[in-house]
Design an enzyme around this catalytic site. Structure first.
Site, PDB file in Angstrom:
ATOM      1  N   GLY B  14       0.774  -1.229   0.000  1.00 28.03           N
ATOM      2  CA  GLY B  14       0.000   0.000   0.000  1.00 28.03           C
ATOM      3  C   GLY B  14       0.807   1.280   0.000  1.00 28.03           C
ATOM      4  O   GLY B  14       0.382   2.272   0.587  1.00 28.03           O
ATOM      5  N   ASN B  16       1.183   3.113  -2.598  1.00 30.23           N
ATOM      6  CA  ASN B  16       0.364   4.053  -3.364  1.00 30.23           C
ATOM      7  C   ASN B  16      -0.786   4.593  -2.522  1.00 30.23           C
ATOM      8  O   ASN B  16      -1.163   5.759  -2.658  1.00 30.23           O
ATOM      9  CB  ASN B  16      -0.161   3.392  -4.648  1.00 30.23           C
ATOM     10  CG  ASN B  16       0.811   3.550  -5.814  1.00 30.23           C
ATOM     11  OD1 ASN B  16       1.325   4.640  -6.056  1.00 30.23           O
ATOM     12  ND2 ASN B  16       1.074   2.459  -6.520  1.00 30.23           N
ATOM     13  N   HIS B 105      -0.944   1.729 -13.419  1.00 28.08           N
ATOM     14  CA  HIS B 105      -0.233   0.590 -14.006  1.00 28.08           C
ATOM     15  C   HIS B 105       1.236   0.976 -14.214  1.00 28.08           C
ATOM     16  O   HIS B 105       1.519   2.059 -14.725  1.00 28.08           O
ATOM     17  CB  HIS B 105      -0.875   0.198 -15.343  1.00 28.08           C
ATOM     18  CG  HIS B 105      -0.247  -1.013 -15.960  1.00 28.08           C
ATOM     19  ND1 HIS B 105      -0.575  -2.291 -15.568  1.00 28.08           N
ATOM     20  CD2 HIS B 105       0.716  -1.127 -16.900  1.00 28.08           C
ATOM     21  CE1 HIS B 105       0.160  -3.155 -16.263  1.00 28.08           C
ATOM     22  NE2 HIS B 105       0.950  -2.477 -17.078  1.00 28.08           N
TER      23      HIS B 105
END
Lengths: 205, 205
Positions: B14, B16, B105
């Site tokens: 996590g 991000n 992505h």
């Protein structure tokens, strides 16, 4: 260091050929263009070559491979540069010049490349996909389509109001810088292919 | 302007998610994280959420869709952010949140994306291909894999001695900037989807 004889294969107007000619005249490339070959009789690239006193040859697509190889040998070409050449190179020619054929492709390979992706089609696909970044790729040619080892890549932004034409113009400017740079590196002997990777040696001082 | 409720779906550590939390704390995003959902019971992301007083929920992959939708509704989520979420979202959920699901992505889509390209595999493929440039892409999620409209892209160089790990670390830094930026734009109402294109409106002054 001996100058490399460069053969330029081209189907169209030849602005990438011109970029090479200009770069050589500036002394940036340790090579000279020994022949320009086109598969289109009226390609303006042939005219550009003549203007600069470079041998120019038209070869009909139907008997391309044999004639190409004999012309390349006769011209003593050590490097073959595809500067917008639309005919597919024969396996025999690719084998004969393995690691000595450089192509410029107007996208960031492996995006928008392979069969069917040439010219405006590349940029149309990029614009329609909605990518925010595209670019150009100089690469060695292997037996696949746009699948050979990557030498250099450089990006351009893609804007919301871009068309294939406006994007093509932006990428072309990058091609005109990238192709001479890749050819220059080759002619200085600074490119080494390791598997799929191209290692660029530091400039000797 | 009302703050957007953000649901973050995550399978791993996590980082991000942390980048989003930090960006919100700095006041850069007109939104708040209303729930963090993981399909891995021991994902460290759940711990991060708890530390910041954010509701955190584990949902087993086998009955993911129904529970996910009910959790999202209960939390009043106006935006779903996939921050390294490895389960495939069900068609029903994607339809329910059409144009309101953002994914990050770790490549320049359409390169190295689609089925099988997740996590380290993306970077392994890029390194093995020998590209000179990679990057990250923030995009809306549609029913395909990594195929939705692109919001933002940013590049990183790929070096000759890169491994999947060193490239991943370089791209991750970009992800931590790109994802909060994309979420921030969404929460300001500045993203408009037109077909496959995402139009980013200028900031009103």
């Amino acid at each position: 260091m001996r100058k490399i004889g460069i053969a330029v294969l081209v189907s169209g107007g030849g602005t990438n050929l011109q970029a090479l000619i200009d770069s050589i005249q500036k002394g940036e490339i340790n090579g000279e263009i020994v022949i320009v070959i086109s598969d289109r009789e009226n390609a303006y690239a042939l005219e550009r070559a003549r203007k600069h006193g470079i041998k120019s040859v038209y070869i009909h697509r139907n008997n391309c491979t044999e004639n190409l190889i004999s012309e390349l040998k006769e011209a003593n070409a050590g490097l073959v540069v595809l500067a917008g050449f639309l005919s597919i190179l024969d396996r025999e020619l690719i084998k004969a010049y393995e690691g000595r054929i450089i192509n410029i492709h107007p996208s960031l390979i492996p995006a928008f490349c392979g069969k069917g992706f040439y010219g405006e089609r590349v940029h149309k696909a990029a614009v329609e996909y909605g990518v925010k970044i595209s670019g150009a790729t100089a690469h060695f040619v292997d037996e696949g389509t746009d699948s050979g080892p990557v030498i250099l890549q450089e990006t351009v932004p893609v804007y919301a109001d871009d068309t294939a034409e406006t994007l093509a113009a932006r990428v072309l400017k990058v091609e005109h810088r990238l192709l001479p740079e890749a050819v220059g590196l080759f002619c200085e002997g600074r490119l080494r292919i390791e598997g799929r990777k191209v290692i660029i040696a530091e400039k000797e001082v």
